[in-house]
Design a protein around this motif. Structure first.
Motif, PDB file in Angstrom:
ATOM      1  N   TYR A  83       9.900   5.599   1.264  1.00  0.00           N
ATOM      2  CA  TYR A  83       9.669   5.899   2.329  1.00  0.00           C
ATOM      3  C   TYR A  83       8.571   4.870   3.008  1.00  0.00           C
ATOM      4  O   TYR A  83       8.530   4.408   4.051  1.00  0.00           O
ATOM      5  CB  TYR A  83       9.203   7.500   2.809  1.00  0.00           C
ATOM      6  CG  TYR A  83      10.230   8.384   2.706  1.00  0.00           C
ATOM      7  CD1 TYR A  83      10.771   8.711   3.961  1.00  0.00           C
ATOM      8  CD2 TYR A  83      10.238   9.280   1.679  1.00  0.00           C
ATOM      9  CE1 TYR A  83      11.811   9.748   3.941  1.00  0.00           C
ATOM     10  CE2 TYR A  83      11.488  10.193   1.494  1.00  0.00           C
ATOM     11  CZ  TYR A  83      12.107  10.308   2.850  1.00  0.00           C
ATOM     12  OH  TYR A  83      12.973  11.455   2.755  1.00  0.00           O
ATOM     13  N   GLY A  84       7.608   4.883   2.063  1.00  0.00           N
ATOM     14  CA  GLY A  84       6.539   3.803   2.433  1.00  0.00           C
ATOM     15  C   GLY A  84       7.062   2.521   2.703  1.00  0.00           C
ATOM     16  O   GLY A  84       6.675   1.611   3.532  1.00  0.00           O
ATOM     17  N   ILE A 132       0.856  -1.006   0.215  1.00  0.00           N
ATOM     18  CA  ILE A 132       0.105  -0.170  -0.043  1.00  0.00           C
ATOM     19  C   ILE A 132       0.827   1.142   0.031  1.00  0.00           C
ATOM     20  O   ILE A 132       0.890   2.066  -0.714  1.00  0.00           O
ATOM     21  CB  ILE A 132      -0.892  -0.232   1.191  1.00  0.00           C
ATOM     22  CG1 ILE A 132      -1.875  -1.258   1.135  1.00  0.00           C
ATOM     23  CG2 ILE A 132      -1.684   1.265   1.448  1.00  0.00           C
ATOM     24  CD1 ILE A 132      -2.791  -1.317   2.246  1.00  0.00           C
ATOM     25  N   LEU A 133       1.700   1.335   1.104  1.00  0.00           N
ATOM     26  CA  LEU A 133       2.489   2.638   1.124  1.00  0.00           C
ATOM     27  C   LEU A 133       3.616   2.852  -0.111  1.00  0.00           C
ATOM     28  O   LEU A 133       3.949   3.940  -0.214  1.00  0.00           O
ATOM     29  CB  LEU A 133       3.311   2.387   2.253  1.00  0.00           C
ATOM     30  CG  LEU A 133       2.245   2.501   3.792  1.00  0.00           C
ATOM     31  CD1 LEU A 133       3.273   2.409   4.758  1.00  0.00           C
ATOM     32  CD2 LEU A 133       1.556   3.532   3.833  1.00  0.00           C
ATOM     33  N   HIS A 144       2.959   2.900  -3.032  1.00  0.00           N
ATOM     34  CA  HIS A 144       2.239   3.743  -3.873  1.00  0.00           C
ATOM     35  C   HIS A 144       1.930   5.302  -3.556  1.00  0.00           C
ATOM     36  O   HIS A 144       1.785   6.030  -4.260  1.00  0.00           O
ATOM     37  CB  HIS A 144       0.942   3.149  -4.587  1.00  0.00           C
ATOM     38  CG  HIS A 144       0.936   1.611  -4.980  1.00  0.00           C
ATOM     39  ND1 HIS A 144       1.704   1.525  -6.397  1.00  0.00           N
ATOM     40  CD2 HIS A 144       0.775   0.428  -4.632  1.00  0.00           C
ATOM     41  CE1 HIS A 144       1.663   0.298  -6.583  1.00  0.00           C
ATOM     42  NE2 HIS A 144       1.002  -0.152  -5.427  1.00  0.00           N
ATOM     43  N   VAL A 145       2.284   5.237  -2.177  1.00  0.00           N
ATOM     44  CA  VAL A 145       1.857   6.642  -1.480  1.00  0.00           C
ATOM     45  C   VAL A 145       3.391   7.431  -1.230  1.00  0.00           C
ATOM     46  O   VAL A 145       3.010   8.592  -1.719  1.00  0.00           O
ATOM     47  CB  VAL A 145       1.133   6.428  -0.422  1.00  0.00           C
ATOM     48  CG1 VAL A 145       0.901   7.700   0.407  1.00  0.00           C
ATOM     49  CG2 VAL A 145      -0.326   5.518  -0.447  1.00  0.00           C
ATOM     50  N   TRP A 146       4.107   6.773  -0.587  1.00  0.00           N
ATOM     51  CA  TRP A 146       5.234   7.474  -0.365  1.00  0.00           C
ATOM     52  C   TRP A 146       6.596   6.838  -0.869  1.00  0.00           C
ATOM     53  O   TRP A 146       7.765   7.277  -0.600  1.00  0.00           O
ATOM     54  CB  TRP A 146       5.381   7.384   1.266  1.00  0.00           C
ATOM     55  CG  TRP A 146       4.553   8.079   1.939  1.00  0.00           C
ATOM     56  CD1 TRP A 146       3.504   9.189   1.539  1.00  0.00           C
ATOM     57  CD2 TRP A 146       3.926   7.854   3.432  1.00  0.00           C
ATOM     58  NE1 TRP A 146       2.905   9.607   2.666  1.00  0.00           N
ATOM     59  CE2 TRP A 146       3.135   8.867   3.598  1.00  0.00           C
ATOM     60  CE3 TRP A 146       4.234   6.936   4.228  1.00  0.00           C
ATOM     61  CZ2 TRP A 146       2.270   8.866   4.866  1.00  0.00           C
ATOM     62  CZ3 TRP A 146       3.770   6.947   5.557  1.00  0.00           C
ATOM     63  CH2 TRP A 146       2.706   7.971   5.940  1.00  0.00           C
TER      64      TRP A 146
END
Length: 512
Positions: free
Chosen positions: A401-402, A393-394, A396-398
């Protein structure tokens, strides 16, 4: 037989440090050669295949650790026939594991292209490369590899480390020479299986010389096999957790962000991994000794040992974490150049990752020595699932960092907070877990203070030359240790731990 715990621990630490120096310096030279001769994409390719094959190593299930644990009692009772029977069982298991890994690996061959985002390096067939890595992994379970459990069970990991050191020297020396002379990536990786074979032969020779009385013969009782199966079930879940933590990050970065960023990430991670191995030498050196102590000594005695080891270990972890924070970027700039640097925010995340990994390490040593793998299964499974979900999930967002925070969150809350409670619940069986957590809160706050003071001092020296790096290193040696000393010098745990360590270093007594 009573194992000479203190003597063996000292010997293991000395050889372990030597091996870790070799394991740090030589791969550093090798990565440097790959970057400058071939390029970052080739390094990313190697990192991705190493991570993928680590996932296949889950097939081993943890039989090695379970067999070592099963040997503690017959070693203490001088039951040589049981040790031989366990060795015979382990040989059969490793032969089967090698075949299974080979079959699963071949089945994955058509899907390898989907693990790489973007184009691969020119003139490289990733299927050929993958097959070499697969053969190397398979060989690590064949060719007499099973014999390594004997010295590990006797707390003589130094004998195994010597074999690794020699084979690593051979591997890196030949790889770098081949790379410089031919600039051919295929020739570079074909060295791997020969180095693995050399390591297995060296360990086999050493075991035959030091422990000639142990041969593969006899059978293990049904009750013992049932106990091993139970512990292996718990170990399998833990191995899934550790593998997803260490390997899924590289696979996700390769699949979603590309090989170049995979190489950059692994340049940083290899420094953290190497530093963690230096700290991990302590845990590896004492695990069998702790297992012997658990089999012989009382719970309260071992609890006091945990307190002292934990304090000393977190001092080392805190100091090395400060060094990472202050020296990471200038070192990476000198090593790889400004174009391959990650942002300083990523460095902060890496330092947190490193410190949190160290937090539960002494509890992990006692968990392994006590054989509490089955009791750890829920913790490990929960961490693995959360890690994979957050990574997917993360990223794709950060972005990167994700990936790191997707590992940090379950690592702290599940692995360290919940995981450290297991040894208190199932072995120590006392109500001192809250005291343990409060001590770690104080360790962490001290670490943060040391980071702030040392980073502020180091920020006055911003040039990227070697002299500034040396000045910063001197500050990192002095300031954090001074902070730790000022805060803890009047505490009971400081006085008891230093006295205990001093007694061990001076002692001629082989016992704990």
């Amino acid at each position: 037989m009573i194992i000479k715990r203190t003597k063996n621990a000292k010997r293991n630490i000395k050889v372990g440090i030597l091996r870790t120096v070799i394991d740090t310096v030589l791969p550093f030279l090798c990565r440097t050669a790959v970057i400058y001769v071939l390029g970052a994409e080739y390094l990313g390719l190697s990192s991705m295949f190493n991570a993928l094959l680590q996932m296949l190593n889950l097939t081993e299930l943890g039989f090695g650790s379970a067999i070592v644990y099963a040997m503690y009692k017959p070693i203490a009772e001088d039951d040589d026939s049981q040790i031989c029977a366990l060795l015979n069982l382990f040989r059969r298991i490793y032969r089967i594991v090698g075949i299974v890994i080979l079959c699963i690996g071949v089945c994955l061959l058509p899907f390898i292209r989907y693990f790489v985002k973007g184009d691969t390096p020119a003139h490289i067939n990733i299927h050929y490369v993958y097959l070499v890595y697969l053969i190397n992994t398979t060989l690590s379970y064949w060719a007499l590899a099973y014999k390594s459990v004997i010295p590990l069970a006797f707390q003589r990991g130094d004998l195994v480390s010597i074999g690794y050191a020699v084979s690593d020297l051979f591997q890196i020396a030949v790889q770098v020479a081949v790379l410089i002379l031919t600039r051919n990536y295929y020739y570079f990786i074909i060295v791997l299986p020969f180095a693995t074979l050399l390591h297995n032969l060296i360990v086999s020779f050493v075991v035959d010389r030091y422990y000639p009385q142990y041969q593969c013969e006899g059978t293990v009782s049904a009750g013992c096999i049932a106990e091993i199966k139970k512990r292996v079930s718990g170990l399998l879940v833990q191995n899934i957790c550790y593998t997803t933590r260490n390997s899924m990050d590289s696979i996700c970065i390769s699949a979603f962000l590309g090989l170049a960023l995979t190489a950059m990430y692994n340049n940083y991670f290899c420094i953290i991994y190497a530093l963690g191995k230096f700290c991990g030498v302590i845990g590896s050196a004492i695990t069998a000794g702790i297992g012997n102590s658990i089999a012989i000594d009382g719970v309260e005695h071992n609890y006091r040992i945990l307190q002292k080891l934990d304090f000393l270990y977190m001092w080392i972890a805190g100091w090395s974490g400060v060094c990472l924070l202050c020296l990471f970027q200038p070192f990476m700039e000198l090593w790889m150049g400004r174009e391959l640097l990650l942002p300083f925010g990523v460095v902060v995340c890496f330092v947190l990752y490193y410190y949190i990994l160290r937090m539960g390490e002494m509890c992990s040593v006692f968990n392994n020595a006590a054989g509490l793998w089955w009791e750890n299964r829920i913790r490990a499974m929960t961490e693995a699932v959360i890690n994979i979900v957050l990574n997917m999930i993360l990223v794709h967002v950060w972005g990167i960092y994700g990936i790191i925070w997707g590992t940090l969150v379950p690592l702290f809350f599940v692995s360290q907070i919940y995981g450290s409670s297991i040894i208190f619940r199932f072995y120590f069986r006392n109500k001192k877990y809250r005291r343990y957590l409060l001590s770690h809160l104080k360790y962490f706050l001290t670490f943060v203070l040391a980071c702030a003071i040392t980073l502020t001092a180091c920020s006055a020296f911003k040039s990227d030359n070697i002299r500034v790096l040396i000045v910063r290193s001197i500050l990192c040696i002095i300031l954090p240790n001074l902070v730790f000393y000022i805060i803890y010098r009047r505490t009971d745990i400081y006085r008891e731990s230093i006295q205990w360590l001093s007694d061990k270093l001076r002692s001629n007594n082989d016992q704990d």
